[in-house]
Write an enzyme that holds these catalytic residues in place. Sequence first.
Site, PDB file in Angstrom:
ATOM      1  N   HIS A  39     -44.065  24.962  35.716  1.00 36.90           N
ATOM      2  CA  HIS A  39     -42.908  25.356  36.519  1.00 36.90           C
ATOM      3  C   HIS A  39     -42.484  26.790  36.202  1.00 36.90           C
ATOM      4  CE1 HIS A  39     -42.644  20.880  36.425  1.00 36.90           C
ATOM      5  NE2 HIS A  39     -42.409  21.078  37.707  1.00 36.90           N
ATOM      6  N   HIS A  46     -48.094  20.682  43.398  1.00 36.90           N
ATOM      7  CA  HIS A  46     -48.683  19.680  42.524  1.00 36.90           C
ATOM      8  C   HIS A  46     -48.144  18.291  42.855  1.00 36.90           C
ATOM      9  CE1 HIS A  46     -45.013  21.108  40.484  1.00 36.90           C
ATOM     10  NE2 HIS A  46     -44.912  19.893  39.962  1.00 36.90           N
ATOM     11  N   CYS A  81     -38.155  10.674  37.602  1.00 40.07           N
ATOM     12  CA  CYS A  81     -39.276  11.309  38.304  1.00 40.07           C
ATOM     13  C   CYS A  81     -40.393  11.535  37.300  1.00 40.07           C
ATOM     14  CB  CYS A  81     -38.864  12.653  38.905  1.00 40.07           C
ATOM     15  SG  CYS A  81     -37.506  12.585  40.075  1.00 40.07           S
ATOM     16  N   HIS A  83     -44.944  12.857  36.830  1.00 35.19           N
ATOM     17  CA  HIS A  83     -46.205  13.391  37.336  1.00 35.19           C
ATOM     18  C   HIS A  83     -47.357  12.483  36.909  1.00 35.19           C
ATOM     19  CE1 HIS A  83     -43.480  16.856  36.757  1.00 35.19           C
ATOM     20  NE2 HIS A  83     -44.030  17.314  37.879  1.00 35.19           N
ATOM     21  N   GLU A 101     -38.854   7.263  29.536  1.00 33.71           N
ATOM     22  CA  GLU A 101     -37.542   7.874  29.751  1.00 33.71           C
ATOM     23  C   GLU A 101     -36.388   6.883  29.637  1.00 33.71           C
ATOM     24  OE1 GLU A 101     -37.249  10.355  33.140  1.00 33.71           O
ATOM     25  OE2 GLU A 101     -39.010  11.558  32.610  1.00 33.71           O
ATOM     26  N   TYR A 118     -41.468  18.572  49.088  1.00 35.49           N
ATOM     27  CA  TYR A 118     -40.347  19.511  49.095  1.00 35.49           C
ATOM     28  C   TYR A 118     -40.646  20.706  48.193  1.00 35.49           C
ATOM     29  CZ  TYR A 118     -38.951  18.329  44.347  1.00 35.49           C
ATOM     30  OH  TYR A 118     -38.949  18.183  42.971  1.00 35.49           O
ATOM     31  N   GLU A 128     -39.496  23.985  41.938  1.00 34.30           N
ATOM     32  CA  GLU A 128     -40.243  22.742  42.071  1.00 34.30           C
ATOM     33  C   GLU A 128     -40.976  22.805  43.402  1.00 34.30           C
ATOM     34  OE1 GLU A 128     -41.152  20.436  40.322  1.00 34.30           O
ATOM     35  OE2 GLU A 128     -39.668  19.717  38.879  1.00 34.30           O
ATOM     36  N   GLU A 130     -43.605  20.194  45.186  1.00 37.73           N
ATOM     37  CA  GLU A 130     -44.279  18.928  44.926  1.00 37.73           C
ATOM     38  C   GLU A 130     -44.567  18.117  46.186  1.00 37.73           C
ATOM     39  OE1 GLU A 130     -42.435  17.906  40.515  1.00 37.73           O
ATOM     40  OE2 GLU A 130     -41.503  17.009  42.285  1.00 37.73           O
ATOM     41  N   TRP A 175     -33.862  17.434  45.496  1.00 37.81           N
ATOM     42  CA  TRP A 175     -34.799  16.410  45.954  1.00 37.81           C
ATOM     43  C   TRP A 175     -34.095  15.070  46.139  1.00 37.81           C
ATOM     44  CZ3 TRP A 175     -35.139  18.735  41.129  1.00 37.81           C
ATOM     45  CH2 TRP A 175     -34.898  17.925  40.017  1.00 37.81           C
TER      46      TRP A 175
END
Length: 233
Positions: A39, A46, A81, A83, A101, A118, A128, A130, A175
């Site tokens: 980032h 990504h 959120c 990845h 988390e 977005y 961001e 993504e 987002w």
Amino acid sequence: MTDSAVEVPAGEVPVVEDHVVLLEEDGRPRGLAPRATVHTEATPLHLAFSCHLVRPDGRVLLTRRALTKRTWPGVWTNSFCGHPRRHETMEQAITRYAQRELDLEIRALRAVLPDFRYRAADASGLVENEVCPVFVAEPVGGPRPSPDEVAELRWVDPADLDRLVEIAPWALSPWAVAQLTALRGTHWLSTSGEGSSLSSLSPLVSADDCPDGSPVGAGDASRCSSAAPSGTT
């Protein structure tokens, strides 16, 4: 892409174990990058995901990002959120992040915005960018958040959440605002309602461009990064 493991072209190897999958404009994987440094002010496209947790009583989990987070520190957002890594399915990635988390298991996972995409910049200029399918799941037990990831959390009535999006969108991540706006009027709060099972999802495809040049799924300009405030958090 949402129901099968992510495959990266031959010859591409992870720079580090904790990496993100870089994407071409049409959504095809093109390589890998370290998650810790991907980032920047010019973040490459990504793969990611967003997950909203809904209790049986209908309340939705909001979390406040830890103050030590590199992007959008201290901002309230959806439950979590993350990845997916190379060779990892979305379900595996979502399960991994829920445990890391929030220290909880999830069930009844389903996709509600499988083509969501977005681009947004925070107050510091970090971006961001993504392809970010959106999921809903039911938590098993109560969350025990990691302080490295979550500063606070709240179980929120959906009607209050809708009002928050309308009157103070700057209080949430861009987002989250875009996702909640796109989901308004659907039955996404029911873990057995509208949505796609993981086994029936079609691959992600390239979508129409927003007026500001940031692509978004389904050609819905209301889900552009310009529909949610950026740089105000």
